[in-house]
Design a protein around this motif. Structure first.
Motif, PDB file in Angstrom:
ATOM      1  N   LYS A  62      29.739   8.543  57.630  1.00  0.00           N
ATOM      2  CA  LYS A  62      28.996   7.369  57.147  1.00  0.00           C
ATOM      3  C   LYS A  62      29.938   6.198  56.863  1.00  0.00           C
ATOM      4  N   GLU A  63      31.105   6.503  56.307  1.00  0.00           N
ATOM      5  CA  GLU A  63      32.076   5.448  56.041  1.00  0.00           C
ATOM      6  C   GLU A  63      32.560   4.823  57.352  1.00  0.00           C
ATOM      7  N   ALA A  64      32.825   5.666  58.341  1.00  0.00           N
ATOM      8  CA  ALA A  64      33.271   5.169  59.641  1.00  0.00           C
ATOM      9  C   ALA A  64      32.197   4.297  60.291  1.00  0.00           C
ATOM     10  N   ASP A  65      30.937   4.722  60.184  1.00  0.00           N
ATOM     11  CA  ASP A  65      29.860   3.942  60.802  1.00  0.00           C
ATOM     12  C   ASP A  65      29.631   2.620  60.075  1.00  0.00           C
ATOM     13  N   ALA A  66      29.886   2.602  58.773  1.00  0.00           N
ATOM     14  CA  ALA A  66      29.800   1.332  58.030  1.00  0.00           C
ATOM     15  C   ALA A  66      30.829   0.350  58.578  1.00  0.00           C
ATOM     16  N   LEU A  67      32.015   0.847  58.917  1.00  0.00           N
ATOM     17  CA  LEU A  67      33.063  -0.011  59.478  1.00  0.00           C
ATOM     18  C   LEU A  67      32.722  -0.439  60.905  1.00  0.00           C
ATOM     19  N   LYS A  68      32.196   0.492  61.693  1.00  0.00           N
ATOM     20  CA  LYS A  68      31.961   0.212  63.116  1.00  0.00           C
ATOM     21  C   LYS A  68      30.685  -0.586  63.368  1.00  0.00           C
ATOM     22  N   HIS A  69      29.594  -0.188  62.677  1.00  0.00           N
ATOM     23  CA  HIS A  69      28.265  -0.728  63.020  1.00  0.00           C
ATOM     24  C   HIS A  69      27.457  -1.167  61.800  1.00  0.00           C
ATOM     25  N   LYS A  70      28.104  -1.459  60.685  1.00  0.00           N
ATOM     26  CA  LYS A  70      27.379  -1.795  59.442  1.00  0.00           C
ATOM     27  C   LYS A  70      26.379  -0.704  59.066  1.00  0.00           C
ATOM     28  N   GLU A  73      29.208  -7.447  74.762  1.00  0.00           N
ATOM     29  CA  GLU A  73      29.690  -8.766  74.305  1.00  0.00           C
ATOM     30  C   GLU A  73      30.596  -8.643  73.080  1.00  0.00           C
ATOM     31  N   ASP A  74      30.418  -7.552  72.301  1.00  0.00           N
ATOM     32  CA  ASP A  74      31.304  -7.356  71.144  1.00  0.00           C
ATOM     33  C   ASP A  74      32.694  -6.906  71.579  1.00  0.00           C
ATOM     34  N   GLY A  75      32.767  -6.187  72.678  1.00  0.00           N
ATOM     35  CA  GLY A  75      34.062  -5.721  73.169  1.00  0.00           C
ATOM     36  C   GLY A  75      34.664  -4.591  72.356  1.00  0.00           C
ATOM     37  N   GLY A  76      33.903  -4.062  71.417  1.00  0.00           N
ATOM     38  CA  GLY A  76      34.413  -2.965  70.592  1.00  0.00           C
ATOM     39  C   GLY A  76      33.672  -2.888  69.271  1.00  0.00           C
ATOM     40  N   PHE A  77      34.162  -2.038  68.384  1.00  0.00           N
ATOM     41  CA  PHE A  77      33.559  -1.878  67.058  1.00  0.00           C
ATOM     42  C   PHE A  77      33.856  -3.094  66.185  1.00  0.00           C
ATOM     43  N   ARG A  78      33.117  -3.230  65.072  1.00  0.00           N
ATOM     44  CA  ARG A  78      33.432  -4.300  64.110  1.00  0.00           C
ATOM     45  C   ARG A  78      34.839  -4.124  63.572  1.00  0.00           C
ATOM     46  N   ARG A 110      40.369  -5.229  63.171  1.00  0.00           N
ATOM     47  CA  ARG A 110      39.450  -5.366  64.314  1.00  0.00           C
ATOM     48  C   ARG A 110      40.123  -4.928  65.618  1.00  0.00           C
ATOM     49  N   PRO A 111      39.320  -4.417  66.563  1.00  0.00           N
ATOM     50  CA  PRO A 111      39.906  -4.000  67.848  1.00  0.00           C
ATOM     51  C   PRO A 111      40.262  -5.170  68.764  1.00  0.00           C
ATOM     52  N   VAL A 112      39.688  -6.345  68.464  1.00  0.00           N
ATOM     53  CA  VAL A 112      39.935  -7.538  69.293  1.00  0.00           C
ATOM     54  C   VAL A 112      40.329  -8.686  68.369  1.00  0.00           C
ATOM     55  N   ILE A 114      50.287  14.295  69.939  1.00  0.00           N
ATOM     56  CA  ILE A 114      50.955  13.552  71.018  1.00  0.00           C
ATOM     57  C   ILE A 114      51.366  12.167  70.502  1.00  0.00           C
ATOM     58  N   GLU A 115      52.283  11.548  71.214  1.00  0.00           N
ATOM     59  CA  GLU A 115      52.705  10.188  70.883  1.00  0.00           C
ATOM     60  C   GLU A 115      52.106   9.232  71.916  1.00  0.00           C
ATOM     61  N   PRO A 116      50.978   8.590  71.597  1.00  0.00           N
ATOM     62  CA  PRO A 116      50.399   7.645  72.560  1.00  0.00           C
ATOM     63  C   PRO A 116      51.323   6.434  72.735  1.00  0.00           C
ATOM     64  N   LEU A 117      51.245   5.807  73.895  1.00  0.00           N
ATOM     65  CA  LEU A 117      51.997   4.573  74.114  1.00  0.00           C
ATOM     66  C   LEU A 117      51.526   3.516  73.120  1.00  0.00           C
ATOM     67  N   LEU A 118      52.461   2.741  72.598  1.00  0.00           N
ATOM     68  CA  LEU A 118      52.099   1.697  71.631  1.00  0.00           C
ATOM     69  C   LEU A 118      51.225   0.617  72.274  1.00  0.00           C
ATOM     70  N   GLU A 119      51.238   0.552  73.611  1.00  0.00           N
ATOM     71  CA  GLU A 119      50.402  -0.454  74.312  1.00  0.00           C
ATOM     72  C   GLU A 119      48.961   0.011  74.480  1.00  0.00           C
ATOM     73  N   THR A 120      48.642   1.227  74.045  1.00  0.00           N
ATOM     74  CA  THR A 120      47.277   1.748  74.228  1.00  0.00           C
ATOM     75  C   THR A 120      46.291   0.936  73.396  1.00  0.00           C
ATOM     76  N   PRO A 121      45.184   0.460  74.011  1.00  0.00           N
ATOM     77  CA  PRO A 121      44.179  -0.296  73.241  1.00  0.00           C
ATOM     78  C   PRO A 121      43.611   0.545  72.101  1.00  0.00           C
ATOM     79  N   LEU A 122      43.497  -0.068  70.947  1.00  0.00           N
ATOM     80  CA  LEU A 122      43.006   0.623  69.749  1.00  0.00           C
ATOM     81  C   LEU A 122      41.561   1.087  69.923  1.00  0.00           C
ATOM     82  N   GLN A 123      40.760   0.270  70.592  1.00  0.00           N
ATOM     83  CA  GLN A 123      39.360   0.638  70.810  1.00  0.00           C
ATOM     84  C   GLN A 123      39.264   1.940  71.602  1.00  0.00           C
TER      85      GLN A 123
END
Length: 275
Positions: A130-138, A178-183, A204-206, A243-252
């Motif tokens: 629920k906390e995650a969804d509040a952040l992502k989608h209100k 159009e949002d391009g990702g989560f809030r 924010r992811p963007v 694993i160690e993801p590349l630092l260039e990996t998009p957060l979204q």
């Protein structure tokens, strides 16, 4: 969501071979043999250790048994952290199997939350979603779900059913093009060298000018010491699901594919091992 189902499956079915041994101070009627188990990274210790409990109770008297808890090399293991996070944070550079000590007395109240039943784990898990969804989608997605949908998420995790869980979790990972990702990205950054439990802030992811934020961007703002300076050796590893993801990996993308079932991206900052 961009559906890399193979990645989702690999994350879900990640396992850690573990050896449970009884603390030598426990009173037993006969010697307690170690117990070996493949622990699911995405689950919680108190959810998957019934077999461990049964195994050790066979050699103990009922009056010597209080609440079971676990430690690794002197550190009590927090059951409300996912198993994979506990391993990455405390044991990622050790030889497998992971060696966990089992206790039935002297519960460390200052370090651990009590967990008398799986309903406590369920309540913690659902509050994280629920906390995650509040952040992502209100909170709109969770609020639109029925009670049976919430139960499906929980039962999918509890019974290790990938398809059952993701049939419902997919809704929590959707967003409009159009949002391009989560809030905001639900994330927690853990550091072994810090006194506070974790870092969690709004991010924010963007960017406001439309640039896609990466893992490196997040760390630069939240924990710049985790990143090496130019020409310096790498002091820390940034680990997600072992694993160690590349630092260039998009957060979204990371949030959609490498979040734990609680819908948070759990990031561990650990010292680079020295030879």
């Amino acid at each position: 969501m961009a559906d890399d189902k193979d990645v989702l499956r690999d994350v879900w079915f990640g396992r850690i071979p573990t050896c449970f041994t009884l603390n030598q101070d426990e009173v037993t009627e006969r010697e307690a043999e170690p117990y070996y188990l493949l622990l699911p990274r995405v689950s919680y210790l108190t959810l998957v250790t019934d077999k461990v409990k049964k195994h050790f109770l066979k050699v103990m008297k009922a009056e010597d048994v209080e609440e079971m808890w676990f430690e690794y090399e002197g550190t009590p293991l927090k059951w409300h952290y996912p198993i994979g996070v506990l391993f990455d944070l405390h044991a990622s550079n050790t030889v497998l199997p992971w060696s966990i000590t089992v206790h039935f007395k002297n519960f460390p109240d200052r370090d651990l939350l009590h967990c008398p039943s799986s309903s406590i784990v369920e309540a913690h898990f659902m509050s994280s979603i629920k906390e995650a969804d509040a952040l992502k989608h209100k909170s709109q997605v969770v609020n639109d779900m029925q009670k049976k949908d919430h139960k499906q998420l929980w039962m999918g995790l509890q019974n290790d059913k990938f398809d059952q869980f993701w049939a419902m979790n997919r809704k929590l990972m959707e967003y409009s093009t159009e949002d391009g990702g989560f809030r905001y990205i639900p994330f927690r950054i853990y550091q072994t060298m810090s006194d506070r439990p974790f870092i969690q802030k709004l991010f924010r992811p963007v960017s406001p000018d439309g640039n896609v934020h990466t893992l490196g961007d997040l760390l630069k703002e939240m924990d710049p010491t985790a990143l090496p300076n130019d020409g310096e050796p790498k002091r820390y590893q940034v680990v997600i699901h072992g694993i160690e993801p590349l630092l260039e990996t998009p957060l979204q993308w990371l949030s959609e594919h490498l979040s734990h079932p609680d819908n948070f991206l759990h990031i561990c900052i650990i010292p680079t091992p020295t030879d």
